[in-house]
Scaffold this motif. Sequence first.
Motif, PDB file in Angstrom:
ATOM      1  N   LEU A  52       4.109  18.174  11.454  1.00 43.64           N
ATOM      2  CA  LEU A  52       3.006  17.857  11.430  1.00 43.64           C
ATOM      3  C   LEU A  52       1.984  17.798   9.960  1.00 43.64           C
ATOM      4  N   PHE A  53       2.841  18.785   9.483  1.00 42.53           N
ATOM      5  CA  PHE A  53       1.982  18.929   8.022  1.00 42.53           C
ATOM      6  C   PHE A  53       2.401  17.798   7.042  1.00 42.53           C
ATOM      7  N   SER A  54       3.654  17.304   7.424  1.00 42.94           N
ATOM      8  CA  SER A  54       4.125  16.134   6.286  1.00 42.94           C
ATOM      9  C   SER A  54       3.468  14.757   6.704  1.00 42.94           C
ATOM     10  N   TYR A  55       3.083  14.625   7.864  1.00 48.39           N
ATOM     11  CA  TYR A  55       2.395  13.474   8.456  1.00 48.39           C
ATOM     12  C   TYR A  55       0.822  13.753   7.857  1.00 48.39           C
ATOM     13  N   PHE A  56       0.198  14.767   8.173  1.00 46.91           N
ATOM     14  CA  PHE A  56      -1.096  15.191   7.742  1.00 46.91           C
ATOM     15  C   PHE A  56      -1.427  15.021   6.192  1.00 46.91           C
ATOM     16  N   ARG A  57      -0.258  15.404   5.715  1.00 51.24           N
ATOM     17  CA  ARG A  57      -0.520  15.518   3.924  1.00 51.24           C
ATOM     18  C   ARG A  57      -0.479  14.072   3.236  1.00 51.24           C
ATOM     19  N   ASP A  58       0.011  13.184   3.992  1.00 51.04           N
ATOM     20  CA  ASP A  58       0.022  11.741   3.518  1.00 51.04           C
ATOM     21  C   ASP A  58      -1.374  11.463   4.086  1.00 51.04           C
ATOM     22  N   PHE A  59      -2.549  11.437   3.295  1.00 51.86           N
ATOM     23  CA  PHE A  59      -3.588  11.148   3.600  1.00 51.86           C
ATOM     24  C   PHE A  59      -3.895   9.708   4.183  1.00 51.86           C
ATOM     25  N   ALA A  60      -3.182   8.851   3.615  1.00 52.32           N
ATOM     26  CA  ALA A  60      -3.227   7.536   4.219  1.00 52.32           C
ATOM     27  C   ALA A  60      -2.970   7.341   5.773  1.00 52.32           C
ATOM     28  N   ASN A  61      -2.324   8.284   5.920  1.00 56.08           N
ATOM     29  CA  ASN A  61      -2.095   8.377   7.730  1.00 56.08           C
ATOM     30  C   ASN A  61      -3.128   8.564   8.269  1.00 56.08           C
ATOM     31  N   LEU A  62      -4.257   9.465   7.862  1.00 54.46           N
ATOM     32  CA  LEU A  62      -5.356  10.022   8.527  1.00 54.46           C
ATOM     33  C   LEU A  62      -6.030   8.886   9.334  1.00 54.46           C
ATOM     34  N   PRO A  63      -6.533   7.856   8.803  1.00 51.42           N
ATOM     35  CA  PRO A  63      -7.205   6.647   9.708  1.00 51.42           C
ATOM     36  C   PRO A  63      -6.643   6.387  10.941  1.00 51.42           C
ATOM     37  N   SER A  64      -5.368   6.631  11.080  1.00 49.17           N
ATOM     38  CA  SER A  64      -4.563   6.253  12.281  1.00 49.17           C
ATOM     39  C   SER A  64      -5.017   6.969  13.557  1.00 49.17           C
ATOM     40  N   PHE A  65      -5.625   8.022  13.230  1.00 44.72           N
ATOM     41  CA  PHE A  65      -6.210   9.000  14.498  1.00 44.72           C
ATOM     42  C   PHE A  65      -7.410   9.467  14.191  1.00 44.72           C
ATOM     43  N   MET A  66      -8.340   9.388  13.064  1.00 42.45           N
ATOM     44  CA  MET A  66      -9.549   9.959  12.816  1.00 42.45           C
ATOM     45  C   MET A  66     -10.469   8.612  12.895  1.00 42.45           C
ATOM     46  N   GLU A  67     -11.005   8.441  14.209  1.00 43.39           N
ATOM     47  CA  GLU A  67     -11.906   7.366  14.493  1.00 43.39           C
ATOM     48  C   GLU A  67     -12.789   6.971  13.774  1.00 43.39           C
ATOM     49  N   ASN A  68     -13.742   7.746  12.694  1.00 42.25           N
ATOM     50  CA  ASN A  68     -14.563   7.719  12.002  1.00 42.25           C
ATOM     51  C   ASN A  68     -14.180   7.220  10.578  1.00 42.25           C
ATOM     52  N   VAL A  69     -12.967   7.392  10.324  1.00 42.98           N
ATOM     53  CA  VAL A  69     -12.451   7.294   8.958  1.00 42.98           C
ATOM     54  C   VAL A  69     -12.340   5.782   8.588  1.00 42.98           C
ATOM     55  N   VAL A  70     -12.966   5.306   7.829  1.00 38.91           N
ATOM     56  CA  VAL A  70     -12.820   3.797   7.595  1.00 38.91           C
ATOM     57  C   VAL A  70     -11.438   3.613   6.847  1.00 38.91           C
ATOM     58  N   ARG A  71     -11.377   4.383   5.680  1.00 38.53           N
ATOM     59  CA  ARG A  71     -10.144   4.438   4.767  1.00 38.53           C
ATOM     60  C   ARG A  71     -10.144   5.459   4.077  1.00 38.53           C
ATOM     61  N   ILE A  72      -9.000   5.800   3.523  1.00 38.96           N
ATOM     62  CA  ILE A  72      -8.613   6.916   2.645  1.00 38.96           C
ATOM     63  C   ILE A  72      -7.849   6.327   1.311  1.00 38.96           C
ATOM     64  N   ASP A  73      -8.441   6.294   0.385  1.00 40.52           N
ATOM     65  CA  ASP A  73      -7.820   5.756  -0.884  1.00 40.52           C
ATOM     66  C   ASP A  73      -7.004   6.985  -1.588  1.00 40.52           C
ATOM     67  N   VAL A  74      -5.716   6.967  -1.785  1.00 36.47           N
ATOM     68  CA  VAL A  74      -5.008   8.227  -2.346  1.00 36.47           C
ATOM     69  C   VAL A  74      -5.033   7.975  -3.757  1.00 36.47           C
ATOM     70  N   LEU A  75      -5.738   8.754  -4.743  1.00 35.92           N
ATOM     71  CA  LEU A  75      -6.002   8.537  -6.175  1.00 35.92           C
ATOM     72  C   LEU A  75      -4.574   9.106  -6.874  1.00 35.92           C
ATOM     73  N   ASP A  76      -4.209  10.403  -6.614  1.00 38.39           N
ATOM     74  CA  ASP A  76      -3.383  11.061  -7.013  1.00 38.39           C
ATOM     75  C   ASP A  76      -2.723  12.057  -6.086  1.00 38.39           C
ATOM     76  N   GLY A  77      -1.871  13.117  -6.682  1.00 39.49           N
ATOM     77  CA  GLY A  77      -1.274  13.922  -5.608  1.00 39.49           C
ATOM     78  C   GLY A  77      -2.177  14.809  -4.883  1.00 39.49           C
ATOM     79  N   THR A  78      -3.444  15.087  -5.551  1.00 37.64           N
ATOM     80  CA  THR A  78      -4.360  15.968  -5.015  1.00 37.64           C
ATOM     81  C   THR A  78      -5.717  15.454  -4.787  1.00 37.64           C
ATOM     82  N   ARG A  79      -6.001  14.043  -5.373  1.00 33.94           N
ATOM     83  CA  ARG A  79      -7.089  13.568  -5.160  1.00 33.94           C
ATOM     84  C   ARG A  79      -7.295  12.248  -4.121  1.00 33.94           C
TER      85      ARG A  79
END
Length: 195
Positions: A52-79
């Motif tokens: 679960l941690f591994s899936y959640f930590r890849d922030f690009a995965n979050l829009p797959s289940f967060m209905e109001n998130v349009v997109r998340i652009d991963v900028l680097d390892g922490t941002r």
Amino acid sequence: MTAERDDTRDDAPLSTSKRSGATDEAIAGLSEGQGSSIVGRAVTINRPAAELFSYFRDFANLPSFMENVVRIDVLDGTRSHWVVKAPADRTVEWDARVTAEEEGRFIEWTSEPGADVANSGRIEFKEVGARGTVVTATIAYDPPGGEIGKLIAKMFQREPAIQARRDLRRFKQLMETGEIATPAMNPKQFEEMGL
């Protein structure tokens, strides 16, 4: 002789406690806590915490289940840069930074200065044996428009307390079954019917 019960004790997580000052304590407990309102939700998912941690930590995965998130652009390892739906067909945006994490156990974050919605939070993954993992989300935020904005967001089902509960439920579905149950009609079909 029995011990006298201490009625001042409150076993509720700080994010859900009704005790005076609990909200301030919960926000202060975040490594860089910011926000005046706090939401706490939990769900038990029948999967290992590491998965679960591994899936959640890849922030690009979050829009797959967060209905109001349009997109998340991963900028680097922490941002990362977040674009999220808001009431009245608007979006809000912010840059977020991971402030603390422990592999398989928790992730903490805070929004960077200039965020449309100042926020911070923590997601925890706690193994509970054969039942799986308890996933707890604690989110502190400043509602745009203050209390009036919070009320409007609630009316449009875009208030973080409502979304946290729904998003965790969808995360559970996705992790346990590989898919998320949806209504027979998609949102565009509802709009076309005037519903």
